[in-house]
Design a protein around this motif. Sequence first.
Motif, PDB file in Angstrom:
ATOM      1  N   ILE A  36       0.839  -1.218   0.000  1.00  0.00           N
ATOM      2  CA  ILE A  36       0.000   0.000   0.000  1.00  0.00           C
ATOM      3  C   ILE A  36       0.867   1.258   0.000  1.00  0.00           C
ATOM      4  CG2 ILE A  36      -1.670   1.311   1.343  1.00  0.00           C
ATOM      5  CD1 ILE A  36      -2.843  -1.383   2.265  1.00  0.00           C
ATOM      6  N   ILE A  37       1.883   1.277   0.883  1.00  0.00           N
ATOM      7  CA  ILE A  37       2.749   2.470   0.985  1.00  0.00           C
ATOM      8  C   ILE A  37       3.522   2.696  -0.321  1.00  0.00           C
ATOM      9  CG2 ILE A  37       4.750   3.428   2.159  1.00  0.00           C
ATOM     10  CD1 ILE A  37       3.741   2.014   4.712  1.00  0.00           C
ATOM     11  N   ALA A  38       4.067   1.609  -0.904  1.00  0.00           N
ATOM     12  CA  ALA A  38       4.825   1.755  -2.150  1.00  0.00           C
ATOM     13  C   ALA A  38       3.931   2.249  -3.278  1.00  0.00           C
ATOM     14  CB  ALA A  38       5.463   0.412  -2.525  1.00  0.00           C
ATOM     15  N   THR A  39       2.694   1.696  -3.341  1.00  0.00           N
ATOM     16  CA  THR A  39       1.758   2.157  -4.381  1.00  0.00           C
ATOM     17  C   THR A  39       1.427   3.635  -4.195  1.00  0.00           C
ATOM     18  OG1 THR A  39       0.823  -0.083  -4.495  1.00  0.00           O
ATOM     19  CG2 THR A  39      -0.468   1.720  -5.450  1.00  0.00           C
ATOM     20  N   ALA A  40       1.202   4.047  -2.939  1.00  0.00           N
ATOM     21  CA  ALA A  40       0.903   5.462  -2.672  1.00  0.00           C
ATOM     22  C   ALA A  40       2.071   6.363  -3.069  1.00  0.00           C
ATOM     23  CB  ALA A  40       0.560   5.649  -1.195  1.00  0.00           C
ATOM     24  N   ILE A  41       3.295   5.929  -2.772  1.00  0.00           N
ATOM     25  CA  ILE A  41       4.475   6.734  -3.138  1.00  0.00           C
ATOM     26  C   ILE A  41       4.588   6.867  -4.651  1.00  0.00           C
ATOM     27  CG2 ILE A  41       6.991   6.770  -3.120  1.00  0.00           C
ATOM     28  CD1 ILE A  41       6.860   5.552  -0.300  1.00  0.00           C
ATOM     29  N   LEU A  42       4.365   5.741  -5.346  1.00  0.00           N
ATOM     30  CA  LEU A  42       4.435   5.806  -6.814  1.00  0.00           C
ATOM     31  C   LEU A  42       3.372   6.731  -7.393  1.00  0.00           C
ATOM     32  CD1 LEU A  42       5.122   2.051  -7.687  1.00  0.00           C
ATOM     33  CD2 LEU A  42       6.726   3.971  -7.856  1.00  0.00           C
ATOM     34  N   LEU A  43       2.167   6.655  -6.837  1.00  0.00           N
ATOM     35  CA  LEU A  43       1.102   7.534  -7.314  1.00  0.00           C
ATOM     36  C   LEU A  43       1.437   8.998  -7.048  1.00  0.00           C
ATOM     37  CD1 LEU A  43      -2.075   5.520  -6.235  1.00  0.00           C
ATOM     38  CD2 LEU A  43      -1.229   5.897  -8.566  1.00  0.00           C
ATOM     39  N   MET A  44       1.971   9.294  -5.854  1.00  0.00           N
ATOM     40  CA  MET A  44       2.330  10.678  -5.523  1.00  0.00           C
ATOM     41  C   MET A  44       3.449  11.178  -6.420  1.00  0.00           C
ATOM     42  SD  MET A  44       2.144  10.505  -1.355  1.00  0.00           S
ATOM     43  CE  MET A  44       2.745  12.182  -1.184  1.00  0.00           C
ATOM     44  N   ASP A  45       4.435  10.296  -6.714  1.00  0.00           N
ATOM     45  CA  ASP A  45       5.518  10.718  -7.610  1.00  0.00           C
ATOM     46  C   ASP A  45       5.008  11.005  -9.004  1.00  0.00           C
ATOM     47  OD1 ASP A  45       7.346  10.521  -5.609  1.00  0.00           O
ATOM     48  OD2 ASP A  45       8.050   8.515  -6.153  1.00  0.00           O
TER      49      ASP A  45
END
Length: 439
Positions: free
Chosen positions: A55-64
């Motif tokens: 979840i955290i990695a997906t959120a970081i990728l989306l934010m980037d």
Amino acid sequence: MRSRIAQRIHAALERKLPERRLFIRSETETRFIRLKPETQLLAWIGAAGLVSWSIIATAILLMDSIGAGNFRAQALRDQMIYEERLNAMSMERDLRASEATAAQERFAITLRQVSVMQTELLQAETEVRELKDGIEVIQATLRDMRRSRDDARDEVGVLEARLDMPDGAGASGAASDEMTGTVDLLASALAETAAERDMIAADAEFALDHAAEMELELRLLQDKNDQIFRQLEDAFVVSVEPIERMFREAGMDPDDLIAQVRRGYSGTGGPLTPMTFSTRGGGPDPDAARANGIIDRLDRINLYRIAAERAPFDVPVKASFRYTSGFGMRWGRMHNGTDFAAPVGTPIYSTADGVVTHAGWSSGYGRLIKIQHEFGIETRYAHLNRIRVNVGERVSRGERIGDMGNSGRSTGPHLHYEVRIGGRPVNPMIYIRAGQDVF
């Protein structure tokens, strides 16, 4: 003590996670794997950690990705704003150039008017001097004629007195006739002298009236000349101040520049010769001083023009571009120039008159051009795709010298532009911004 705590924890886990068995059956036998509460707890913790990490990695990728999209949009907006500003500055530069051309044309017309006025003044002064000389000659002639007239009158009086003397009756008839002829001759001479005197007096009066008219016309010409001088002086002030400010903002002393340019152009002759107005042996003529002052200022503007062409006040890229890196510290290292980003093949132009001292490959610079200018200034053009000049070639301001590229240590197509004075790098934007206010 530890066993009791472990037993209590085990009992609590058995209530929440009772022991389970995983049976594995084959053709010949059946086996099972015991899943203790502790093992189940560790499995749940690992699964929860894996899901959280996903979840955290997906959120970081989306934010980037969202941030990168915003950054690109902002970069596009900045590029559009900069291009609009660049177009506006180009239009303003063209307007200033047309105004400068019109001012030069007006100055040329005014200078021709000054030359015509100078010729008219010299002619008027010559006519006034000739009239004064003629008046003096006429007055001297009148004085001589008056003296001659008075002498003739005295002589006539003497002759008449002799004729009236008592012994005059006994004189011979020939002597009496001679005296009568002399008196008639003197009388006719007096009449001619009087007529000539009247004519000379009329001519003198006409000459005086004409001299007064010439003096009035001369004063009007002087007033008109003074107005033209004032207009020229105001025009020079308006024209010279921006150029001097441009040099000062670039850290260059205008007086030193003028002295260096004058040493390089020290030949004598040409059209800028001092004007002289005849003063008939008197003191210095103020019109001549003002005219020579205007000529000196015109020579100063010409020297400024020469200095501006030999200093890098121009922009090396005329097409649409974007500033990607400025002068100063970058990533812990000194960046000695300014970067202009544009497509490969974009024309690169010389920013001032000079001589090419290097045109070839140079380590991290890639394809590099070095141009040596006056006043100890050197410009460098790096990361080129193509070089269009050779070493020793003399180039002019605005001449195309190469094409933009991506050679050497470069992350994309751009021009790395440097300005060095005495080998020391300075900020190129100082010269570019100073030149944008004038050119």
